[in-house]
Scaffold this active site. Structure first.
Site, PDB file in Angstrom:
ATOM      1  N   SER A 261      33.624  48.723  35.970  1.00  0.00           N
ATOM      2  CA  SER A 261      35.145  48.420  35.235  1.00  0.00           C
ATOM      3  C   SER A 261      35.155  47.155  34.888  1.00  0.00           C
ATOM      4  CB  SER A 261      35.903  47.408  36.890  1.00  0.00           C
ATOM      5  OG  SER A 261      36.416  49.662  37.315  1.00  0.00           O
TER       6      SER A 261
ATOM      7  N   HIS B 212      32.281  57.804  36.272  1.00  0.00           N
ATOM      8  CA  HIS B 212      32.992  56.937  35.717  1.00  0.00           C
ATOM      9  C   HIS B 212      31.905  56.274  34.484  1.00  0.00           C
ATOM     10  CE1 HIS B 212      34.216  52.436  36.463  1.00  0.00           C
ATOM     11  NE2 HIS B 212      35.481  52.845  35.661  1.00  0.00           N
TER      12      HIS B 212
ATOM     13  N   ARG C  61      42.868  46.869  41.675  1.00  0.00           N
ATOM     14  CA  ARG C  61      42.450  47.472  42.753  1.00  0.00           C
ATOM     15  C   ARG C  61      42.242  46.433  43.797  1.00  0.00           C
ATOM     16  NH1 ARG C  61      37.950  49.581  41.708  1.00  0.00           N
ATOM     17  NH2 ARG C  61      37.284  48.923  39.878  1.00  0.00           N
TER      18      ARG C  61
ATOM     19  N   TYR D   3      49.658  48.350  40.988  1.00  0.00           N
ATOM     20  CA  TYR D   3      49.144  48.711  39.387  1.00  0.00           C
ATOM     21  C   TYR D   3      47.786  49.722  39.594  1.00  0.00           C
ATOM     22  CZ  TYR D   3      47.165  45.559  36.282  1.00  0.00           C
ATOM     23  OH  TYR D   3      46.586  45.318  34.521  1.00  0.00           O
TER      24      TYR D   3
HETATM   25  P1  GTP Z   1      37.812  49.512  32.583  1.00  0.00           P
HETATM   26  O1  GTP Z   1      38.629  49.958  32.511  1.00  0.00           O
HETATM   27  O2  GTP Z   1      37.928  48.546  33.836  1.00  0.00           O
HETATM   28  O3  GTP Z   1      36.357  50.815  33.942  1.00  0.00           O
HETATM   29  O4  GTP Z   1      36.394  48.571  32.282  1.00  0.00           O
HETATM   30  P2  GTP Z   1      35.820  48.677  30.395  1.00  0.00           P
HETATM   31  O5  GTP Z   1      34.509  49.572  31.488  1.00  0.00           O
HETATM   32  O6  GTP Z   1      36.309  49.663  30.000  1.00  0.00           O
HETATM   33  O7  GTP Z   1      35.332  47.757  30.124  1.00  0.00           O
HETATM   34  P3  GTP Z   1      36.122  47.041  28.183  1.00  0.00           P
HETATM   35  O8  GTP Z   1      35.440  48.104  27.601  1.00  0.00           O
HETATM   36  O9  GTP Z   1      36.976  47.695  28.555  1.00  0.00           O
HETATM   37  O10 GTP Z   1      35.138  45.750  28.034  1.00  0.00           O
HETATM   38  C1  GTP Z   1      35.525  45.142  29.444  1.00  0.00           C
HETATM   39  C2  GTP Z   1      34.994  43.533  28.838  1.00  0.00           C
HETATM   40  O11 GTP Z   1      34.231  43.706  28.169  1.00  0.00           O
HETATM   41  C3  GTP Z   1      36.302  43.248  27.435  1.00  0.00           C
HETATM   42  O12 GTP Z   1      36.842  41.846  27.673  1.00  0.00           O
HETATM   43  C4  GTP Z   1      35.748  43.451  25.960  1.00  0.00           C
HETATM   44  O13 GTP Z   1      35.470  42.406  25.017  1.00  0.00           O
HETATM   45  C5  GTP Z   1      33.941  43.139  26.821  1.00  0.00           C
HETATM   46  N1  GTP Z   1      33.405  43.583  26.078  1.00  0.00           N
HETATM   47  C6  GTP Z   1      32.788  45.194  25.803  1.00  0.00           C
HETATM   48  N2  GTP Z   1      31.929  45.738  25.012  1.00  0.00           N
HETATM   49  C7  GTP Z   1      30.955  43.213  25.251  1.00  0.00           C
HETATM   50  C8  GTP Z   1      29.971  43.646  24.113  1.00  0.00           C
HETATM   51  O14 GTP Z   1      29.386  44.739  23.586  1.00  0.00           O
HETATM   52  N3  GTP Z   1      29.763  42.724  24.569  1.00  0.00           N
HETATM   53  C9  GTP Z   1      30.209  41.726  24.977  1.00  0.00           C
HETATM   54  N4  GTP Z   1      29.617  40.312  25.180  1.00  0.00           N
HETATM   55  N5  GTP Z   1      31.586  42.153  25.495  1.00  0.00           N
HETATM   56  C10 GTP Z   1      31.553  43.455  25.410  1.00  0.00           C
HETATM   57  C1  SPV Z   2      38.879  50.247  36.636  1.00  0.00           C
HETATM   58  O1  SPV Z   2      39.246  49.555  37.844  1.00  0.00           O
HETATM   59  O2  SPV Z   2      37.835  51.062  36.946  1.00  0.00           O
HETATM   60  C2  SPV Z   2      40.209  50.785  35.549  1.00  0.00           C
HETATM   61  C3  SPV Z   2      41.167  49.837  36.061  1.00  0.00           C
HETATM   62  O3  SPV Z   2      39.779  51.990  34.791  1.00  0.00           O
HETATM   63  S1  SPV Z   2      42.248  51.009  37.564  1.00  0.00           S
HETATM   64  O4  SPV Z   2      43.023  51.768  36.198  1.00  0.00           O
HETATM   65  O5  SPV Z   2      42.304  49.274  37.944  1.00  0.00           O
HETATM   66  O6  SPV Z   2      40.876  51.451  38.283  1.00  0.00           O
HETATM   67 MN    MN Z   3      37.492  52.142  34.838  1.00  0.00          MN
END
Ligand code: GTP
Ligand code: SPV
Ligand code: MN
Length: 610
Positions: free
Chosen positions: A273, A251, A82, A222
């Site tokens: 994110s 979110h 983004r 993207y």
């Molecule tokens: P968006 O889709 O961008 O909104 O991200 P999200 O909030 O869903 O994050 P996601 O669960 O994909 O995690 C992002 C990163 O953080 C990944 O590389 C995970 O491996 C790491 N991560 C998630 N949970 C944990 C945790 O409990 N501990 C640690 N150390 N890392 C974590």
């Molecule tokens: C985020 O950035 O919080 C996402 C990925 O979940 S995107 O759809 O690119 O915003």
């Molecule tokens: Mn997100």
């Protein structure tokens, strides 16, 4: 204009919705595509489009045995996340965009955009994608139509939202309002010009007109820049709808927790994110007797139900999850969903047998890969094989642990809301808010180090209210007031309990203070036991944190002292934190709700005695 026979094409359009036909015609006049195509959402159509994308080099078909009906895409290296700097909220009054958003006067922005979109689809097909965010049979379904010149966007939107004929028929039959969401890659093709695998434009504009409820996105193909049902609609535009209609667009993930006593609890959590929503939503608990199912991993719409309870639904139909760090060890539920296929991977690495790989997928690193930029890669390479913001796009229905309530338009009643960020210091593993308003204060001051999910520097600490900093479609102070006023309509006894969490705190030696992932179930268990009045806590100035022995450490190689360290409230760190919160709140000016200012004052008072 041009020799494009639009009129006959529109006469064959599968709708009689006058507003939609007029808009499609207007966009075609402006952007000058070679063809107009109405997306029906069918399997055959998807096969045809993905075949075309493979032929064009945009998609690589994966090994059918490893990942059935799945594809990898590789973006232009300048189009990987983004673009917050280029994201605008163009409200009539600048004040209504608030200090957290970029703003330009709508008339000026429209003129600029018309210039950019003029002829921008030349040589390409203009796809019209009818979609609905949330349930088609919701009381008040939230429709949109995305016009795009990217077939990759069509294939991805098909995973992320309900699209196609059934949606269009309902828009037509009910003469419904829809959010017009216009997207162009900004890469017209001159006659005879050869296309590139990932067309885009260095000039990117992600623009929202909140009063009109419309979206114009130019230049990027993207994720959140281009799949307009997601962040642009379901958060930025929906937050404005929600302000006007008395609900909340957030979110957040939603999960269902079942205790050993078989009691159900629904929990939502807002993390910025790439800070752990997908991972928590798909949690595989490491403690006996507790079960987790998921309802959503990124976006939650909440409203007050008939009995004054706070109800939550997930408006999305797919996962657009961060690939790196997703592995059989950390997130087996995501891995199982991905393994069923029907997925699009973007900017991951390819294995020599036609599968995908990314950092953290397996403990063992393959001896040879093709990295996301198409280069030969070995473990001694100094660059990661997958881009840090590489993603998997997978239907949510493929998750084995999907809660059946996902399919219910009424959603679920929340027992707890977690706010969390990525903080190396200062913020304890978990803190229970003193009250609902104190919890809103925690959300409003949430902070996190930036990640690769947005273009720009990684690891910079910033305030991210309710993890919505890049997604609030109006004035941030009004947004906080709206949180207070919506919950004012709830039954106070039914309001969820609020907790602040931090999975990312470090110890003195630099390691994580908490193992995270499946072990986060232990924190959820403590939260539920607090709600039930069963777990011990220590009252600190910022709220209630677990005592060393109130967090279930069964099977972990951790001591109570370790927990005490992970939940420590350090006076020196918090003095600096309070100064930073003061600075943050100053940015709101008059727009900051009085009740939150009062929360800060009483926190300062309590801290001075700590
Ligand atoms: P968006 O889709 O961008 O909104 O991200 P999200 O909030 O869903 O994050 P996601 O669960 O994909 O995690 C992002 C990163 O953080 C990944 O590389 C995970 O491996 C790491 N991560 C998630 N949970 C944990 C945790 O409990 N501990 C640690 N150390 N890392 C974590
Ligand atoms: C985020 O950035 O919080 C996402 C990925 O979940 S995107 O759809 O690119 O915003
Ligand atoms: Mn997100």
């Amino acid at each position: 204009m041009g020799d494009l026979a639009q009129k006959p094409l529109l006469e064959k359009a599968p709708t009689t919705h006058a507003g939609l036909l007029a808009w499609v015609e207007e966009v075609a006049e402006l952007t000058q595509p070679d063809r107009i195509y109405w997306v029906d959402g069918s399997e055959e159509e998807n096969t045809r489009l993905t075949d075309e994308l493979v032929a064009a080099g945009t998609l690589t078909r994966l090994n059918q045995e490893l990942f059935p009906n799945s594809f990898a895409a590789f973006s232009d290296p300048a189009d990987v996340a983004r673009v917050e700097e280029q994201t605008f909220i163009c409200s009539e009054n600048k004040r209504d965009a608030g200090f957290t958003n970029n703003w330009m006067a709508p008339a000026e922005m429209k003129e600029k955009l018309r210039g950019l979109f003029a002829g921008s689809m030349r040589g390409r097909t203009m796809y019209v994608i009818p979609f609905v965010m949330g349930h088609l049979d919701a009381e008040d379904p939230k429709f949109g139509v995305e016009i795009t010149d990217s077939a990759y966007v069509v294939a991805s939107m098909r995973i992320m939202a309900n699209i196609g004929t059934a949606v269009l028929d309902k828009i037509t039959a009910t003469n419904a309002f829809f959010v017009p969401a216009l997207h162009s890659l900004g890469a017209p093709l001159e006659p005879g010009q050869e296309d590139v695998p990932w067309p885009c434009n260095p000039d990117k504009w992600i623009v929202h007109f909140p009063e009109e409820r419309s979206i114009w996105s130019f230049g990027s193909g993207y994720g959140g820049n281009a799949l307009l049902g997601k962040k642009c609609y379901a958060l930025r535009i929906a937050s404005v709808m929600a302000r006007d209609e008395g609900w909340l667009a957030e979110h957040m993930l939603i999960l269902k927790l079942t205790s050993p006593e078989k009691k159900n609890y629904y929990v939502s959590a807002a993390f910025p994110s790439a800070c752990g929503k997908t991972n928590l939503a798909l949690l595989d608990p490491t403690i006996e007797g507790w079960e987790v199912e998921t309802l959503g991993d990124d976006i939650t719409w909440m409203r007050i139900g008939k009995e004054g309870e706070l109800r939550a639904t997930n408006p999305e139909a797919g996962l657009f999850g961060v690939a790196p760090g997703t592995g059989w060890g950390t997130n087996p539920n995501a891995m199982r969903a991905i393994a069923k296929g029907h997925s699009i991977f973007t900017n991951v690495a390819l294995t020599d047998d036609g599968g995908v790989w990314w950092e953290g997928m397996t403990d063992e690193v393959p001896a040879h890969l093709t990295d996301w930029q198409g280069n030969s890669w070995t473990p001694d390479s100094d660059k990661p094989a997958a881009h840090p913001n590489s993603r998997f796009c997978t239907p949510i229905s493929q998750i084995d642990m999907l809660a059946e309530e996902y399919y219910s338009p009424e959603g679920v009643e929340l027992s707890a809301i977690l706010f969390g960020g990525r903080r190396k210091t200062t913020v304890p593993l978990v803190t229970q808010a003193r009250s609902w308003t104190n919890g809103i204060f925690m959300g409003s001051t949430l902070s996190s180090e930036t990640t690769a999910a947005a273009a720009g520097q990684v690891g910079v600490l910033r305030r991210d209210p309710m993890a919505m900093l890049p997604f609030i479609g109006y004035d941030a102070g009004d947004y906080l007031k709206h949180w207070i006023s919506v919950s004012g309509k709830a039954n106070p006894a039914r309001l969820p309990h609020i907790f602040l969490v931090n999975w990312f705190r470090r110890t003195a030696d630099g390691g994580f203070a908490w193992p995270g992932f499946g072990d986060n179930a232990r924190v959820l268990k403590w939260a539920i036991e607090r709600i039930e009045g069963k777990a011990d806590a220590i009252e600190t100035p910022i709220g209630f944190v677990p005592t060393g022995d109130s967090l279930d450490l069964t099977g972990l190689d951790l001591t109570h002292a370790h927990v005490e360290d992970a939940v420590r409230v350090d006076r020196e760190e918090w003095d600096a934190e309070l100064a930073s919160i003061e600075e943050w709140y100053a940015k709101f000016g008059d727009s900051l709700p009085e009740a939150l200012r009062a929360e800060l004052e009483s926190l300062k008072e309590r801290m001075s005695k700590h």
